[in-house]
Write a protein that holds these residues in place. Structure first.
Motif: not given
Length: 202
Positions: A132-160
Protein backbone atom coordinates in the motif's frame (compact mmCIF):
# COMPACT_ATOMS: atom_id res chain seq x y z
CA UNK A 1 -16.25 17.34 38.22
CA UNK A 2 -13.67 14.70 39.16
CA UNK A 3 -11.07 13.78 36.60
CA UNK A 4 -11.70 10.74 34.47
CA UNK A 5 -9.75 7.81 35.88
CA UNK A 6 -8.26 5.58 33.22
CA UNK A 7 -6.54 2.20 33.21
CA UNK A 8 -3.88 1.52 30.60
CA UNK A 9 -3.39 -2.08 29.49
CA UNK A 10 0.04 -2.82 27.96
CA UNK A 11 2.31 -5.79 27.40
CA UNK A 12 5.61 -4.41 26.14
CA UNK A 13 7.78 -1.33 25.87
CA UNK A 14 5.06 1.08 26.91
CA UNK A 15 5.80 3.98 24.56
CA UNK A 16 2.09 4.80 24.29
CA UNK A 17 1.74 4.55 28.07
CA UNK A 18 4.63 7.02 28.34
CA UNK A 19 2.98 9.41 25.90
CA UNK A 20 -0.19 9.40 28.01
CA UNK A 21 1.75 9.79 31.28
CA UNK A 22 3.78 12.66 29.83
CA UNK A 23 0.62 14.43 28.64
CA UNK A 24 -0.89 14.08 32.12
CA UNK A 25 2.31 15.32 33.78
CA UNK A 26 2.50 18.31 31.44
CA UNK A 27 -1.19 19.10 32.08
CA UNK A 28 -2.06 18.63 28.43
CA UNK A 29 -4.38 15.78 29.39
CA UNK A 30 -6.83 16.22 32.26
CA UNK A 31 -7.21 12.62 33.40
CA UNK A 32 -5.76 10.42 36.11
CA UNK A 33 -4.01 7.15 35.28
CA UNK A 34 -5.46 4.99 38.02
CA UNK A 35 -3.85 1.69 37.03
CA UNK A 36 -1.52 -0.09 34.64
CA UNK A 37 -2.61 -3.64 33.80
CA UNK A 38 0.21 -5.80 32.42
CA UNK A 39 0.34 -9.51 31.64
CA UNK A 40 4.16 -9.56 31.54
CA UNK A 41 5.61 -8.54 34.92
CA UNK A 42 9.10 -8.03 33.43
CA UNK A 43 7.95 -5.75 30.58
CA UNK A 44 9.60 -2.30 30.36
CA UNK A 45 6.20 -0.60 30.71
CA UNK A 46 6.14 -1.69 34.36
CA UNK A 47 9.20 0.44 35.12
CA UNK A 48 7.67 3.36 33.22
CA UNK A 49 4.58 3.11 35.42
CA UNK A 50 6.67 3.03 38.58
CA UNK A 51 8.54 6.17 37.52
CA UNK A 52 5.24 7.89 36.77
CA UNK A 53 3.86 6.94 40.18
CA UNK A 54 1.16 4.73 38.65
CA UNK A 55 0.08 1.59 40.48
CA UNK A 56 0.38 -1.62 38.45
CA UNK A 57 -1.64 -4.81 38.49
CA UNK A 58 0.68 -7.52 37.18
CA UNK A 59 -0.36 -11.07 36.42
CA UNK A 60 0.77 -14.19 34.58
CA UNK A 61 -2.03 -15.65 32.46
CA UNK A 62 -0.70 -19.20 32.81
CA UNK A 63 -1.43 -19.05 36.53
CA UNK A 64 -5.17 -18.90 35.79
CA UNK A 65 -7.43 -21.62 34.43
CA UNK A 66 -8.92 -19.35 31.75
CA UNK A 67 -8.99 -15.84 30.32
CA UNK A 68 -12.30 -15.30 32.04
CA UNK A 69 -10.76 -16.14 35.40
CA UNK A 70 -8.05 -13.49 35.26
CA UNK A 71 -10.37 -10.96 33.66
CA UNK A 72 -12.74 -11.27 36.62
CA UNK A 73 -9.83 -10.39 38.90
CA UNK A 74 -8.91 -7.43 36.63
CA UNK A 75 -12.54 -6.27 36.58
CA UNK A 76 -12.61 -6.22 40.37
CA UNK A 77 -9.40 -4.14 40.43
CA UNK A 78 -10.91 -1.67 37.93
CA UNK A 79 -14.16 -1.34 39.85
CA UNK A 80 -12.29 -0.88 43.13
CA UNK A 81 -10.47 2.13 41.65
CA UNK A 82 -13.44 3.70 39.89
CA UNK A 83 -11.95 3.33 36.43
CA UNK A 84 -14.08 5.04 33.77
CA UNK A 85 -12.06 4.26 30.64
CA UNK A 86 -9.80 1.39 29.59
CA UNK A 87 -7.04 2.25 27.10
CA UNK A 88 -5.48 -0.72 25.32
CA UNK A 89 -1.99 0.42 24.36
CA UNK A 90 -0.08 -2.56 23.08
CA UNK A 91 -1.93 -5.15 25.15
CA UNK A 92 -1.41 -8.46 23.38
CA UNK A 93 -4.23 -10.49 24.89
CA UNK A 94 -7.61 -11.32 23.36
CA UNK A 95 -10.39 -10.00 25.58
CA UNK A 96 -13.54 -11.86 26.57
CA UNK A 97 -17.04 -10.54 27.29
CA UNK A 98 -16.11 -10.49 31.01
CA UNK A 99 -14.30 -7.19 30.38
CA UNK A 100 -15.73 -6.07 27.05
CA UNK A 101 -19.40 -6.05 28.02
CA UNK A 102 -19.24 -3.93 31.21
CA UNK A 103 -16.84 -1.50 29.53
CA UNK A 104 -18.41 -1.31 26.06
CA UNK A 105 -18.20 2.31 24.94
CA UNK A 106 -15.59 2.88 27.66
CA UNK A 107 -12.73 0.83 26.20
CA UNK A 108 -10.51 2.01 23.35
CA UNK A 109 -7.61 0.53 21.41
CA UNK A 110 -4.89 1.98 19.21
CA UNK A 111 -3.97 -0.01 16.09
CA UNK A 112 -1.14 0.63 13.60
CA UNK A 113 -3.16 0.62 10.38
CA UNK A 114 -6.12 2.31 8.76
CA UNK A 115 -8.79 -0.14 9.83
CA UNK A 116 -10.56 -2.11 8.52
CA UNK A 117 -7.35 -2.76 6.56
CA UNK A 118 -4.74 -5.00 8.21
CA UNK A 119 -6.35 -5.93 11.53
CA UNK A 120 -4.71 -8.26 14.01
CA UNK A 121 -1.04 -8.89 14.58
CA UNK A 122 1.66 -6.93 12.71
CA UNK A 123 -0.46 -4.34 10.91
CA UNK A 124 2.73 -2.56 9.84
CA UNK A 125 4.26 -5.67 8.31
CA UNK A 126 0.96 -6.52 6.60
CA UNK A 127 0.84 -3.07 5.01
CA UNK A 128 4.41 -3.33 3.71
CA UNK A 129 3.85 -6.80 2.33
CA UNK A 130 0.66 -5.72 0.54
CA UNK A 131 2.43 -2.76 -1.03
CA UNK A 132 0.00 0.00 0.00
CA UNK A 133 1.05 3.62 -0.52
CA UNK A 134 -0.63 4.90 2.63
CA UNK A 135 -1.28 3.31 5.99
CA UNK A 136 -1.72 4.93 9.38
CA UNK A 137 -3.17 4.75 12.87
CA UNK A 138 -6.67 4.03 14.13
CA UNK A 139 -8.16 4.57 17.58
CA UNK A 140 -11.37 2.61 17.98
CA UNK A 141 -13.81 1.33 20.54
CA UNK A 142 -13.39 -2.33 21.50
CA UNK A 143 -16.34 -4.59 20.70
CA UNK A 144 -14.91 -8.06 21.25
CA UNK A 145 -14.02 -8.69 17.60
CA UNK A 146 -10.57 -8.46 16.04
CA UNK A 147 -9.95 -4.70 15.76
CA UNK A 148 -13.55 -4.42 14.58
CA UNK A 149 -15.09 -1.83 16.89
CA UNK A 150 -16.42 1.60 15.88
CA UNK A 151 -13.67 3.93 14.67
CA UNK A 152 -13.11 7.12 16.68
CA UNK A 153 -10.19 8.72 14.85
CA UNK A 154 -7.64 7.91 12.15
CA UNK A 155 -4.47 9.53 10.86
CA UNK A 156 -2.72 8.74 7.58
CA UNK A 157 0.96 7.85 7.33
CA UNK A 158 2.47 7.67 3.85
CA UNK A 159 4.59 4.67 2.95
CA UNK A 160 7.82 6.02 1.48
CA UNK A 161 9.97 4.39 -1.19
CA UNK A 162 12.51 2.15 0.51
CA UNK A 163 10.65 2.00 3.82
CA UNK A 164 11.59 -0.84 6.12
CA UNK A 165 9.51 -2.20 8.96
CA UNK A 166 11.67 -0.16 11.37
CA UNK A 167 11.45 3.14 9.48
CA UNK A 168 7.70 2.87 8.95
CA UNK A 169 7.16 1.72 12.55
CA UNK A 170 8.98 4.78 13.85
CA UNK A 171 6.68 7.18 11.98
CA UNK A 172 3.54 5.24 12.87
CA UNK A 173 4.43 5.09 16.56
CA UNK A 174 5.01 8.85 16.59
CA UNK A 175 1.49 9.34 15.23
CA UNK A 176 0.07 6.88 17.79
CA UNK A 177 1.71 8.81 20.60
CA UNK A 178 -0.02 12.01 19.47
CA UNK A 179 -3.41 10.60 18.48
CA UNK A 180 -4.08 8.44 21.53
CA UNK A 181 -3.75 11.23 24.15
CA UNK A 182 -5.84 13.49 21.87
CA UNK A 183 -8.69 10.96 21.76
CA UNK A 184 -8.51 10.33 25.51
CA UNK A 185 -8.74 14.08 26.07
CA UNK A 186 -11.79 14.39 23.84
CA UNK A 187 -13.49 11.53 25.69
CA UNK A 188 -12.62 13.08 29.06
CA UNK A 189 -14.25 16.34 27.98
CA UNK A 190 -17.40 14.55 26.88
CA UNK A 191 -16.83 15.43 23.23
CA UNK A 192 -17.10 11.91 21.81
CA UNK A 193 -20.48 10.32 21.10
CA UNK A 194 -21.16 6.77 19.93
CA UNK A 195 -24.26 5.86 17.92
CA UNK A 196 -24.11 2.36 16.50
CA UNK A 197 -20.96 2.34 14.39
CA UNK A 198 -20.94 6.11 14.00
CA UNK A 199 -18.62 8.11 16.25
CA UNK A 200 -18.56 11.90 16.31
CA UNK A 201 -16.06 14.18 18.00
CA UNK A 202 -17.09 17.67 18.97
Amino acid sequence: MANLRIAVFASGQGSNFQAIADAVRDRKLDVEIGLLVCDKPSAPVVERAAKAGVEAFLFKPKEYASREDYERVILAELEKRGIGLIVLAGYMRILTPVLVEPFYGRMINVHPSLLPAFPGVDGIGQALEYGVKVTGVTVHYVDGGLDSGPIIAQRVVEVEHGDTRDSLSERIHAVEQALLPYVIGQIARGNVSLDGRNVTIG
